[in-house]
Motif scaffolding. Structure first.
Motif: not given
Ligand code: ADP
Length: 603
Positions: A465, A478, A480-482, A517, A519, A521
């Motif tokens: 990232e 956006t 996001s890191l899950a 977005r 993501t 995961t």
């Protein structure tokens, strides 16, 4: 039950029954006993007849001597001859004849007066002739007068002088005939007894041997029917036992050979079925004799194959044509054939006729599935074309701008700076391309030395990232890191995993519109860790999704090239993940987004 059908011990063609050996033996006993009784009876009959005849002849000779002596005593006068013949004949119950040397009958027991005078001359009668010639004669012949076989014995009246005439004594051989008749009756009776005795003896004596022979025949016919388990029980010490032993040995050897043949056949079958190449064997008419599993699979042939023509079994005219050509041609053939179907197949067939003593007895064909080889050749050709194409574009640009600069472009400083920029950008692209190509080839050849160790997915994702974040922020995407805090480490080369994630995030950012977005995961399970990189971008069409891992594959080449991609990123990512013993997959919905999933082993 079929009553008309003869009952047989041994199975024979319908309606026929062989005479059992016991009966045959009995029949031969009967024939031998019957014949020997008849022959010996016949011989006995003749001998006995001859003996009785001899005895009678001896008697007749004595009577003839007596008659001769009496007549001589009477003075040997012709006038007394007939009287004497009558008297002696009466007393001895014999037929006495006195004949003069010229054959004229002087006296006869049966004939008197006129009859005697008219009687034929006896000189020609064999016994008279013999007596006149040699002193004594004998003859046996049928007399129609008495309807009986007669025995005649004649003597010279004077042994030293044939001129004195002959005396002959005769008697019918009724006794001999009767004795022989009685004897014949006994012989018939004895023959009957012998035949019955031989039949009984034969039945009893032949039964044991016949049963043993029948048992042998039975076992032999079981062998012929394929039951090689059967054995002749070992009993006795004669030729039948030897034959039984030989049969058993023969069955043992047959079993061994059949076993060996079966093993060899199974080995050959296993070998043929284990082959990747299809194998086909035909006879001289082109009918299939043997085909292995690979052949069935390659041609999707319909079972059973043996006994059918290749065209019937596989419905490929080119195959039929190739087999016929192989049977006609003296040299081996090589043919390439394309099988259409759900998946097109390219086959390379090597065919040759099989010859025995100069005669074609069949053909053998081996089929290699060269679809993959042809595909790889195509891939290689495309790759070379792609590389050339990819390299030519920046090189053309560099050369073009450099020439413009050379021919006066340098004078306009502002434009010159722009041109140098373009040249630099294209040079950079060339370098990227070459680096990616070298990277890919070293990974593919296993030369890229990976150092696998425990790697934290979160750390690597954060690192990626860090590289791509700038671009994402520029497009107001956006991120996001899950990733669960307790996610186990994966077994991977940290830098190479980072390279893969950077590539995936870079693509996600590139192919996701502004404000989208992205993501990352990760989850663990079954000794594995699954990482997913999701975006809400343009997606990939289902027709193209299978090709995104190919080298230089771009969904929209012009747009992607402008975006700076080499088209090698996903190919490199796939090979890196495979080298780390993991998997990478993609799923996508056009205009909704794309997800790349990586599975790696837990460390
Ligand atoms: P490049 O370096 O050109 O991006 P890649 O091998 O990484 O080459 O990707 C190959 C092609 O796959 C891209 O040109 C693009 O068309 C498609 N692609 C890759 N990732 C995505 C994504 N996240 N969304 C949509 N298309 C993608």
């Amino acid at each position: 039950m079929d009553r008309d059908r003869p009952r047989c011990r041994l199975p024979l063609p319908a309606g026929r029954c062989r005479l059992r050996i016991q009966h045959r033996l009995t029949l031969s006993f009967i024939v031998v006993a019957g014949l020997s009784t008849v022959v010996s009876g016949f011989v006995l009959n003749r001998t006995m007849g001859r003996q009785i005849t001899e005895e009678i002849a001896a008697d007749l000779r004595h009577h003839a001597l007596l008659a001769r002596d009496l007549w001589r005593e009477e003075g040997g006068l012709d006038e007394v001859a007939d009287r004497l013949a009558d008297r002696i004949g009466e007393d001895l119950k014999r037929h006495v004849t006195i004949v003069a040397a010229d054959g004229h009958v002087l006296g006869d027991t049966e004939l008197d007066g006129d009859l005697l005078a008219k009687v034929e001359n006896h000189a020609s009668q064999p016994e008279i002739r013999a007596a006149l010639d040699r002193g004594e004669g004998r003859s046996q012949r049928y007399s129609s007068t008495v309807a009986e076989e007669m025995l005649y014995v004649a003597l010279r009246i004077d042994p030293a002088d044939p001129g004195a005439g002959v005396v002959r004594v005769a008697v019918p051989l009724t006794a001999v005939r009767r004795a022989r008749e009685a004897m014949t009756g006994r012989i018939v009776f004895a023959t009957l007894i012998a035949v019955v005795a031989a039949a009984l003896f034969g039945l009893v004596a032949a039964r044991g041997q016949a049963r043993r022979l029948e048992a042998l025949a039975n076992i032999a016919s079981q062998f012929a029917r394929g039951n090689l388990e059967a054995r002749v029980p070992p009993a006795g010490h004669d030729e039948i036992t030897d034959l039984g032993r030989s049969l058993n040995r023969m069955a043992d050897q047959l079993e061994e050979r059949l076993d060996l043949l079966g093993r060899e056949r199974n080995q050959l079958r296993a070998l043929l079925d284990g082959m990747v190449e299809g194998v086909l064997l035909t006879d001289a008419e082109g009918t299939i004799v043997l085909a292995n599993r690979a052949f069935e699979r390659i041609f999707q042939a319909q079972w059973p194959l043996t006994g059918r023509r290749p065209l019937e079994a596989a419905r490929v005219p080119a195959l039929q044509e190739a087999v016929e050509a192989a049977l006609r041609t003296p040299e081996p053939l090589v043919r390439e054939m394309v099988l259409s179907g759900a998946q097109e197949k390219v086959l390379r067939a090597s065919l040759a006729a099989i010859r025995e003593g100069g005669r074609v007895v069949g053909a053998v064909a081996v089929f290699h599935d060269v679809t993959e080889i042809r595909r790889l050749e195509q891939v290689r050709r495309e790759f070379v074309a792609n590389v050339s194409h990819e390299l030519r574009t920046p090189l053309t640009a560099i050369k073009g701008y450099a020439e413009t600069l050379k021919h006066g472009g340098l004078d306009d400083r502002e434009q010159a700076v722009r041109f140098v920029d373009v040249i630099d950008r294209h040079a950079q692209r060339l370098r990227d391309l070459i680096e990616d190509l070298l990277d890919l080839s070293s990974i593919e050849q296993g030369q890229a030395r990976l150092r696998p160790g425990p790697v934290s997915v979160r750390d690597v994702a954060v690192q990626a990232e860090g590289v791509v974040g700038e671009a994402m922020r520029a497009k107001r995407q956006t991120f996001s890191l899950a990733i669960p805090a307790d996610l186990p480490a994966v077994l991977a080369d940290r830098d190479r995993l980072a390279q893969v994630l950077i590539n995936l995030l870079d693509n996600a950012s590139k192919f996701t519109p502004e404000g989208g977005r992205i993501t990352v995961t990760a989850e663990a399970g079954n000794g594995q860790v699954r990482i997913a990189v999701r975006d809400t971008g343009v997606g990939i069409h289902p027709d193209q999704i299978g090709r995104v891992f190919e080298r230089f594959y771009r969904v929209d080449p012009s747009r992607d090239r402008r975006g700076g991609g080499t088209g090698l990123g996903l190919a490199i990512a796939k090979h890196l993940i495979l080298a780390m013993e993991g998997t990478i997959e993609v799923e996508s919905v056009p205009d909704a987004g794309t997800t790349f999933r990586i599975t790696l082993r837990r460390s």
